[in-house]
Design an enzyme around this catalytic site. Sequence first.
Site, mmCIF file in Angstrom:
data_model
loop_
_atom_site.group_PDB
_atom_site.id
_atom_site.type_symbol
_atom_site.label_atom_id
_atom_site.label_comp_id
_atom_site.label_asym_id
_atom_site.label_seq_id
_atom_site.Cartn_x
_atom_site.Cartn_y
_atom_site.Cartn_z
ATOM 1 N N HIS A 129 -13.148 -2.344 -4.251
ATOM 2 C CA HIS A 129 -12.630 -1.438 -5.273
ATOM 3 C C HIS A 129 -13.446 -1.466 -6.563
ATOM 4 O O HIS A 129 -12.974 -0.993 -7.597
ATOM 5 C CB HIS A 129 -11.143 -1.741 -5.546
ATOM 6 C CG HIS A 129 -10.264 -1.473 -4.347
ATOM 7 N ND1 HIS A 129 -8.988 -1.990 -4.219
ATOM 8 C CD2 HIS A 129 -10.486 -0.733 -3.241
ATOM 9 C CE1 HIS A 129 -8.470 -1.577 -3.069
ATOM 10 N NE2 HIS A 129 -9.358 -0.823 -2.455
ATOM 11 N N SER A 203 -0.673 -7.476 -1.094
ATOM 12 C CA SER A 203 0.585 -6.897 -0.603
ATOM 13 C C SER A 203 0.365 -6.129 0.700
ATOM 14 O O SER A 203 1.323 -5.734 1.354
ATOM 15 C CB SER A 203 1.196 -5.973 -1.664
ATOM 16 O OG SER A 203 0.250 -5.002 -2.052
#
Length: 256
Positions: A129, A203
Amino acid sequence: MYDGCEVRRVNVQNDLAVLAARIRSATRLTILTGAGVSAASGVPTFRGQDGLWRQHRAEDLATPEAFGRNPRLVWEWYAWRRETIAGCRPNAAHEVIAAWSQRAGSRTVTQNVDDLHARAGTERLVRLHGSIWELSCWDGCANGATPWRDERVPLAEMPPRCPHCGGLARPAVVWFGESLRGEDVRAALQATACDVFLTVGTSAIVYPAAGLVHEARRQGAFTAEINLEATPASSGVDVAIHGGAETILPRVAELV
Ligand code: BJW
């Protein structure tokens, strides 16, 4: 008398030993990390209790649409995070991962933009990212398409400008709805061909990163997760260990 805690402790101890044995004998080890790995360093996670910034969710700010609507607001969020991260140091989890990265055949894929893995000395690191310390041109000028590094805290101007064309600069990170860099996706996919795939502190809901563990399993890797809580990945891995990455990883490293 039945002691549920004792059973859980023994199970965790078993899982740590199993994971350590797998890592010891692995030729190719791949580790995927998320915000939970940096939590003990003081970097806020996205979806935890500290994940809100001025009542905004990450999903509301980390998009090109949000930036297009209100670049100053999005830049204020990034400026706040840059200031926070500038005061953070790698923790024990980063250090274990950096030590394992010295092994030939070991690869680390991170979703984190904080650069703490790089600061800990992790080799063969794929930053899916991007980096919060890099900027690119929002206005799309040719020279500003290549990210440049700017570690100034606070930034010299708000919002910062592109040094090439004077247009608006943006954080060189990947927002929702944007494509990841092709070479990073390719490197991450190659890393799923491994003996052990360990997913830590994520997550496991943001794709394509969340799909990597399943791809590794499909190719025959032993898969494991370390997280404070259960995630959508937990039921699909061979071993899910609940605990802080900064305490669990050093325990595994001792057994390796
Ligand atoms: C601890 C701990 C401790 C706490 N120890 N643990 C397929 C299916 C469905 C949707 C999609 C799909 N493919 C693509 C999409 C759309 C979208 C997506 O995934 N949406 C989902 C939300 C449903 N993906 C994209 O848009 C991606 N682009 C893409 O795929 O392009 C092609 C395409 C475009 C459009 C349509 C279809 C395809 C881009 C995703 C970019 C994500 N960007 C962000 C921001 C980066 C910049 C920045 O930092 O500002 O990346 S969002 C944010 O989430 C950030 C993170 O890297 C990422 C993941 O979060 P992470 O790291 O998991 O953090 P948290 O907070 O969620 O979790 C922390 C965990 O740690 C928790 O579980 C805690 O329990 C744990 N923890 N302390 C261990 N001490």
